[in-house]
Write a protein that holds these residues in place. Structure first.
Motif, short mmCIF file in Angstrom:
data_model
loop_
_atom_site.label_atom_id
_atom_site.label_comp_id
_atom_site.label_asym_id
_atom_site.label_seq_id
_atom_site.Cartn_x
_atom_site.Cartn_y
_atom_site.Cartn_z
N LEU A 129 0.85 -1.32 -0.07
CA LEU A 129 -0.13 -0.08 -0.18
C LEU A 129 0.90 1.34 -0.10
CD1 LEU A 129 -2.69 -1.02 2.68
CD2 LEU A 129 -3.15 -0.72 0.06
N GLY A 130 2.23 1.00 0.00
CA GLY A 130 2.93 2.15 0.16
C GLY A 130 3.10 3.11 1.29
N ILE A 131 2.73 2.21 2.43
CA ILE A 131 2.89 2.90 3.90
C ILE A 131 4.34 2.85 4.22
CG2 ILE A 131 1.88 2.81 6.09
CD1 ILE A 131 -0.67 1.51 4.83
N ASN A 132 4.72 3.88 5.10
CA ASN A 132 6.17 4.00 5.71
C ASN A 132 6.39 2.94 6.49
OD1 ASN A 132 6.06 5.25 8.44
ND2 ASN A 132 5.10 6.72 7.40
N ARG A 133 7.60 2.53 6.75
CA ARG A 133 7.67 1.45 7.63
C ARG A 133 7.38 1.33 9.16
NH1 ARG A 133 13.90 -0.32 8.87
NH2 ARG A 133 13.54 1.85 9.86
N ASP A 134 7.64 2.73 9.79
CA ASP A 134 7.38 2.90 11.13
C ASP A 134 5.83 2.78 11.26
OD1 ASP A 134 9.79 3.06 11.73
OD2 ASP A 134 9.97 5.35 11.95
N LEU A 135 4.85 3.48 10.24
CA LEU A 135 3.69 3.55 10.60
C LEU A 135 2.81 2.03 10.45
CD1 LEU A 135 0.90 4.99 11.23
CD2 LEU A 135 0.85 5.85 8.53
N ARG A 136 3.34 1.49 9.54
CA ARG A 136 2.75 0.11 9.37
C ARG A 136 3.23 -0.74 10.41
NH1 ARG A 136 6.59 -0.31 4.39
NH2 ARG A 136 8.16 -1.86 5.08
N THR A 137 4.69 -0.61 10.84
CA THR A 137 4.80 -1.34 12.22
C THR A 137 4.11 -1.02 13.33
OG1 THR A 137 7.23 -1.63 11.40
CG2 THR A 137 6.95 -1.86 13.87
N LEU A 138 3.58 0.21 13.55
CA LEU A 138 2.88 0.72 14.84
C LEU A 138 1.40 0.28 14.69
CD1 LEU A 138 4.23 4.37 15.10
CD2 LEU A 138 4.67 2.35 16.69
N ILE A 139 0.85 0.20 13.33
CA ILE A 139 -0.29 -0.23 13.31
C ILE A 139 -0.41 -1.87 13.56
CG2 ILE A 139 -2.32 -0.59 11.74
CD1 ILE A 139 -1.62 1.97 10.30
N GLY A 140 0.52 -2.43 13.07
CA GLY A 140 0.55 -3.83 13.24
C GLY A 140 0.70 -4.41 14.67
N VAL A 141 1.75 -3.60 15.45
CA VAL A 141 1.61 -4.04 16.80
C VAL A 141 0.48 -3.76 17.78
CG1 VAL A 141 4.28 -4.11 16.79
CG2 VAL A 141 2.95 -2.10 17.64
N GLY A 142 -0.12 -2.38 17.25
CA GLY A 142 -1.24 -2.11 17.90
C GLY A 142 -2.47 -2.93 17.66
N THR A 143 -2.44 -3.61 16.49
CA THR A 143 -3.54 -4.47 16.30
C THR A 143 -3.32 -5.93 17.01
OG1 THR A 143 -4.10 -3.16 14.41
CG2 THR A 143 -5.00 -5.26 14.53
N GLY A 144 -1.85 -6.12 16.49
CA GLY A 144 -1.86 -7.64 17.20
C GLY A 144 -1.42 -8.05 18.74
N ILE A 145 -1.16 -6.75 19.37
CA ILE A 145 -0.61 -7.08 20.94
C ILE A 145 -1.67 -6.31 21.61
CG2 ILE A 145 1.12 -6.69 22.54
CD1 ILE A 145 3.11 -6.76 20.32
N CYS A 146 -1.69 -4.86 21.95
CA CYS A 146 -2.66 -4.35 23.04
C CYS A 146 -2.79 -2.96 22.63
CB CYS A 146 -2.01 -4.68 24.26
SG CYS A 146 -0.19 -4.08 24.62
#
Length: 345
Positions: free
Chosen positions: A125-142
């Motif tokens: 989707l062309g989303i920068n690495r930091d933002l996609r990482t934060l959305i991923g850990v926010g959704t996957g963890i807590c």
């Protein structure tokens, strides 16, 4: 001849330098207090999200007052780290072991799917690495807690943090409103729904809201599952910190010893998180102190997110567009589906 050390007089400029964080901290504290009141009025939204929203709304005004900047920066960094440290006091490793046997396969499965899709789909989707990482850990963890822990480790920028928290909030609300009805439609028992909510809903307050609606047993079990899931912050943050530090070394062409790298990749607040969890597990933190510590951590998270909101570059968020929100939606669907499928298996 003994050296004579003269104490330099404290100048007015030095005093002003030390006090420079005060105006910004006062502004952030006032904003956090308003967000806390709003969070009590609308508990589904919660104080942290209100803090980000209020801060972002006032960010343009904050930029016109340079005196606020040091305090805002301090709150967005150091205060956030202390908040993460205090979260460890609410964890019991004994509880984690007891509940983990049943919930660990589901937790690891949903987390693996979520982080993998965040990396793959986020890049597509062309989303920068930091933002996609934060959305991923926010959704996957807590939710916001995971974003708060990971952001300093990967040195994420404030607009990315604000966008990630806002994205997670939207799907927290969606989960609170839809999951109880979904659980009844699937004829899930109390423990089954507690496991589902504890592994598929992001933020702790939203887990409690969704599970308590389903029943008291579901609420109690979901909270323990959620606390167990919170421990995933530790290995994920360590791994991301190691990747970030290694990338920095390559970029700066540095060569450091193994010991220096080992100590450098472990954030101090994460060490404190683990230590407090261990101390609490040994029963050295009185049960009567848990509410106070938990409330303090929540207040500090709200303060830090208010500061992050004030630091937000709204133009940067507008430039990011709706793709990060779409990524959050895809991850929310994936985690929900995976949690139900693994529980059934």
């Amino acid at each position: 001849m003994a050296a004579i050390v003269r104490a330099e007089p404290v100048t007015r400029d030095d005093a002003r330098g030390r006090e420079s964080i005060v105006p910004g901290l006062v502004a952030v504290a006032v904003l956090a207090a308003a967000a806390t009141c709003a969070g009590h009025v609308v508990p589904v939204v919660g104080a942290p999200v209100c803090a980000v929203a209020l801060g972002a709304a006032l960010s343009l005004r904050a930029r016109k007052h340079p005196r606020l900047r040091p305090g805002i920066t301090f709150a967005a960094g150091r205060v956030l780290q202390v908040a993460v440290l205090l979260m460890g006091a609410g964890l019991s490793l004994a509880q984690v072991v007891h509940v983990g046997a049943a919930s660990l396969p589901v937790m690891l499965g949903t987390l693996t799917v979520c982080l993998t899709l965040a990396a793959v789909l986020g890049q597509r989707l062309g989303i920068n690495r930091d933002l996609r990482t934060l959305i991923g850990v926010g959704t996957g963890i807590c939710g916001a807690s995971a974003i708060a822990a990971v952001a300093p480790a990967i040195r994420a920028k404030n607009p990315d943090i604000a966008y990630a928290v806002s994205t997670i909030f939207i799907f927290n609300v969606a989960a609170v409103l839809t999951f109880p009805a979904l659980g009844h439609a699937l004829h899930l028992g109390q423990h089954a729904f507690g496991l589902f909510a504890g592994t598929a809903v992001n933020d702790t307050s939203s887990v409690m809201a969704a599970a308590a609606t389903y029943g008291p047993v579901a609420g109690q079990y979901a909270v323990v599952v959620k606390l167990t899931r919170t421990l995933m912050i530790v290995p994920i943050t360590l791994a991301l910190a190691a990747v970030t530090r290694r990338a920095d070394d390559v970029f700066e062409n540095r060569s450091r010893s193994v010991t220096a790298r080992a100590f450098g990749l472990v954030p101090w607040f994460l060490v404190g998180f683990i230590v407090l969890a261990a101390v609490n597990s040994l029963g050295l933190i009185p049960a009567s102190a848990h509410p106070l510590i938990g409330d303090t951590a929540s207040v500090l998270v709200t303060v830090a997110l208010a500061a992050i909101g004030l630091s937000t570059d709204l133009a940067g968020i507008r430039r990011a567009g709706t793709k990060p929100l779409f990524l959050g939606f895809l991850l929310w669907i994936a985690v929900t589906t995976t949690s139900l499928a693994l529980r059934w298996v």
